[in-house]
Design a protein around this motif. Structure first.
Motif, PDB file in Angstrom:
ATOM      1  N   GLU A 174      57.906 115.153   3.505  1.00  0.00           N
ATOM      2  CA  GLU A 174      59.130 114.725   2.833  1.00  0.00           C
ATOM      3  C   GLU A 174      58.822 113.465   2.041  1.00  0.00           C
ATOM      4  O   GLU A 174      58.004 112.649   2.454  1.00  0.00           O
ATOM      5  CB  GLU A 174      60.239 114.416   3.861  1.00  0.00           C
ATOM      6  CG  GLU A 174      60.755 115.637   4.576  1.00  0.00           C
ATOM      7  CD  GLU A 174      61.518 116.562   3.668  1.00  0.00           C
ATOM      8  OE1 GLU A 174      62.277 116.072   2.811  1.00  0.00           O
ATOM      9  OE2 GLU A 174      61.359 117.790   3.794  1.00  0.00           O
ATOM     10  N   PRO A 175      59.492 113.276   0.883  1.00  0.00           N
ATOM     11  CA  PRO A 175      59.263 112.042   0.151  1.00  0.00           C
ATOM     12  C   PRO A 175      59.662 110.848   1.023  1.00  0.00           C
ATOM     13  O   PRO A 175      60.685 110.891   1.700  1.00  0.00           O
ATOM     14  CB  PRO A 175      60.191 112.141  -1.057  1.00  0.00           C
ATOM     15  CG  PRO A 175      60.615 113.564  -1.132  1.00  0.00           C
ATOM     16  CD  PRO A 175      60.426 114.149   0.235  1.00  0.00           C
ATOM     17  N   GLU A 211      59.534 105.593  -1.478  1.00  0.00           N
ATOM     18  CA  GLU A 211      58.886 106.102  -2.682  1.00  0.00           C
ATOM     19  C   GLU A 211      59.582 105.537  -3.915  1.00  0.00           C
ATOM     20  O   GLU A 211      60.789 105.380  -3.958  1.00  0.00           O
ATOM     21  CB  GLU A 211      58.986 107.641  -2.678  1.00  0.00           C
ATOM     22  CG  GLU A 211      58.325 108.298  -3.846  1.00  0.00           C
ATOM     23  CD  GLU A 211      58.461 109.812  -3.785  1.00  0.00           C
ATOM     24  OE1 GLU A 211      58.621 110.414  -4.849  1.00  0.00           O
ATOM     25  OE2 GLU A 211      58.412 110.362  -2.677  1.00  0.00           O
ATOM     26  N   PRO A 231      61.173 105.516  -7.555  1.00  0.00           N
ATOM     27  CA  PRO A 231      61.825 106.527  -8.381  1.00  0.00           C
ATOM     28  C   PRO A 231      61.026 106.771  -9.663  1.00  0.00           C
ATOM     29  O   PRO A 231      60.436 105.851 -10.221  1.00  0.00           O
ATOM     30  CB  PRO A 231      63.191 105.907  -8.689  1.00  0.00           C
ATOM     31  CG  PRO A 231      63.000 104.437  -8.558  1.00  0.00           C
ATOM     32  CD  PRO A 231      61.937 104.258  -7.499  1.00  0.00           C
ATOM     33  N   THR A 232      60.989 108.009 -10.115  1.00  0.00           N
ATOM     34  CA  THR A 232      60.342 108.382 -11.372  1.00  0.00           C
ATOM     35  C   THR A 232      61.287 109.311 -12.120  1.00  0.00           C
ATOM     36  O   THR A 232      62.272 109.803 -11.560  1.00  0.00           O
ATOM     37  CB  THR A 232      59.004 109.114 -11.140  1.00  0.00           C
ATOM     38  OG1 THR A 232      59.282 110.392 -10.540  1.00  0.00           O
ATOM     39  CG2 THR A 232      58.059 108.313 -10.268  1.00  0.00           C
ATOM     40  N   ASP A 285      60.754 112.272 -12.803  1.00  0.00           N
ATOM     41  CA  ASP A 285      60.699 113.580 -12.161  1.00  0.00           C
ATOM     42  C   ASP A 285      61.410 113.618 -10.816  1.00  0.00           C
ATOM     43  O   ASP A 285      61.669 114.702 -10.304  1.00  0.00           O
ATOM     44  CB  ASP A 285      59.248 114.011 -11.940  1.00  0.00           C
ATOM     45  CG  ASP A 285      58.532 114.343 -13.237  1.00  0.00           C
ATOM     46  OD1 ASP A 285      59.203 114.612 -14.248  1.00  0.00           O
ATOM     47  OD2 ASP A 285      57.283 114.327 -13.240  1.00  0.00           O
ATOM     48  N   THR A 286      61.692 112.448 -10.225  1.00  0.00           N
ATOM     49  CA  THR A 286      62.278 112.461  -8.881  1.00  0.00           C
ATOM     50  C   THR A 286      63.738 112.025  -8.833  1.00  0.00           C
ATOM     51  O   THR A 286      64.408 112.328  -7.855  1.00  0.00           O
ATOM     52  CB  THR A 286      61.479 111.566  -7.912  1.00  0.00           C
ATOM     53  OG1 THR A 286      61.485 110.210  -8.386  1.00  0.00           O
ATOM     54  CG2 THR A 286      60.056 112.068  -7.760  1.00  0.00           C
ATOM     55  N   ALA A 288      64.759 118.871  -8.792  1.00  0.00           N
ATOM     56  CA  ALA A 288      63.543 119.581  -9.205  1.00  0.00           C
ATOM     57  C   ALA A 288      63.868 120.765 -10.110  1.00  0.00           C
ATOM     58  O   ALA A 288      63.114 121.071 -11.036  1.00  0.00           O
ATOM     59  CB  ALA A 288      62.768 120.044  -7.973  1.00  0.00           C
ATOM     60  N   GLU A 306      69.771 112.757  -8.146  1.00  0.00           N
ATOM     61  CA  GLU A 306      69.624 112.938  -6.696  1.00  0.00           C
ATOM     62  C   GLU A 306      68.744 111.838  -6.115  1.00  0.00           C
ATOM     63  O   GLU A 306      67.775 112.105  -5.426  1.00  0.00           O
ATOM     64  CB  GLU A 306      69.004 114.321  -6.405  1.00  0.00           C
ATOM     65  CG  GLU A 306      69.853 115.470  -6.887  1.00  0.00           C
ATOM     66  CD  GLU A 306      69.216 116.829  -6.598  1.00  0.00           C
ATOM     67  OE1 GLU A 306      68.105 116.879  -6.024  1.00  0.00           O
ATOM     68  OE2 GLU A 306      69.831 117.839  -6.973  1.00  0.00           O
ATOM     69  N   TRP A 307      69.059 110.636  -6.416  1.00  0.00           N
ATOM     70  CA  TRP A 307      68.281 109.512  -5.903  1.00  0.00           C
ATOM     71  C   TRP A 307      69.219 108.512  -5.278  1.00  0.00           C
ATOM     72  O   TRP A 307      70.310 108.313  -5.801  1.00  0.00           O
ATOM     73  CB  TRP A 307      67.489 108.852  -7.038  1.00  0.00           C
ATOM     74  CG  TRP A 307      66.454 107.908  -6.508  1.00  0.00           C
ATOM     75  CD1 TRP A 307      66.563 106.561  -6.376  1.00  0.00           C
ATOM     76  CD2 TRP A 307      65.165 108.246  -6.033  1.00  0.00           C
ATOM     77  NE1 TRP A 307      65.439 106.043  -5.839  1.00  0.00           N
ATOM     78  CE2 TRP A 307      64.560 107.051  -5.605  1.00  0.00           C
ATOM     79  CE3 TRP A 307      64.462 109.432  -5.889  1.00  0.00           C
ATOM     80  CZ2 TRP A 307      63.282 107.026  -5.065  1.00  0.00           C
ATOM     81  CZ3 TRP A 307      63.206 109.397  -5.366  1.00  0.00           C
ATOM     82  CH2 TRP A 307      62.629 108.203  -4.965  1.00  0.00           C
ATOM     83  N   LYS A 360      66.447 109.841  -2.370  1.00  0.00           N
ATOM     84  CA  LYS A 360      66.303 111.077  -1.601  1.00  0.00           C
ATOM     85  C   LYS A 360      66.586 110.782  -0.142  1.00  0.00           C
ATOM     86  O   LYS A 360      66.343 109.710   0.349  1.00  0.00           O
ATOM     87  CB  LYS A 360      64.889 111.662  -1.738  1.00  0.00           C
ATOM     88  CG  LYS A 360      64.461 111.947  -3.156  1.00  0.00           C
ATOM     89  CD  LYS A 360      65.153 113.139  -3.728  1.00  0.00           C
ATOM     90  CE  LYS A 360      64.570 113.443  -5.109  1.00  0.00           C
ATOM     91  NZ  LYS A 360      65.349 114.407  -5.833  1.00  0.00           N
TER      92      LYS A 360
END
Length: 193
Positions: free
Chosen positions: A55-56, A60, A62-63, A65-66, A70, A189-190, A192
């Protein structure tokens, strides 16, 4: 029945019985002869187990892509879109640890058409000051149970969603999200988890 035939049949039966008993089981392993060295038992190899995808981590970074789902990233990539990251500003204030992402086909003829998403952690006092700055510039404020929406006036918005909302910030406890429309906030969705 002649005696030689009986003896032959008995010999065949005895031989068959020996062969069957030899095939019926495997011979016992011979005990190792003691050599003065201790015998180390060999353990059976462990059963293979399925490895789950990690799992992230909550820490982590944020980017582009995240911060969005997805499936949305996959949809953008299928259109030939890529992302460009930049610092997130609210009015004149850069949000520390914030991220703003523009998704578009930057090499194509419609390189000015795309979608924008952003996220940043934010303290309560910085959020209040940012909201005040935006509303003093004509942005519209809406409070709901989840937080505060600050939306660009439809009169000055470059693009609006089906409900007439242009660029919108959503302030909730400890964070702010932004998208080029209010409906666009739904794909962020951040963080996560």
């Amino acid at each position: 029945m002649p005696a030689t035939r009986i003896l032959g049949t008995a010999a065949v039966l005895a031989l068959s019985a020996m062969l069957l008993s030899a095939c019926a089981g495997t011979p016992e392993a011979a005990e190792p002869e003691p050599t003065g060295n201790a015998q180390t038992p060999t353990a059976a190899p462990p059963e293979p187990t399925a490895t789950a995808e990690p799992e992230p981590a909550a820490t982590e970074e944020p980017t582009c892509d995240t911060i969005i789902g997805a499936s949305v990233v996959a949809d953008f990539e299928s259109l030939g879109w890529t992302s460009q990251a930049s610092p997130l500003y609210i009015g004149s204030t850069e949000m520390e640890d914030g991220l703003q992402c523009m998704w578009a086909d930057f090499d194509g003829p419609g390189g000015d058409h795309g979608q924008m998403f952003g996220w940043a952690p934010i303290s309560e006092d910085v959020a209040a000051a940012a909201q005040d700055e935006l509303t003093s510039q004509g942005w519209l404020r809406e409070d709901d149970g989840a937080g505060v929406y600050i939306t660009e006036s439809a009169d000055t918005a470059i693009t609006t969603d089906d409900d007439g909302y242009g660029m919108t910030y959503h302030f909730t406890e400890g964070q702010v999200k932004v998208a080029d429309t209010k409906q666009g906030l739904l794909v962020i969705e951040w963080p996560k988890g």
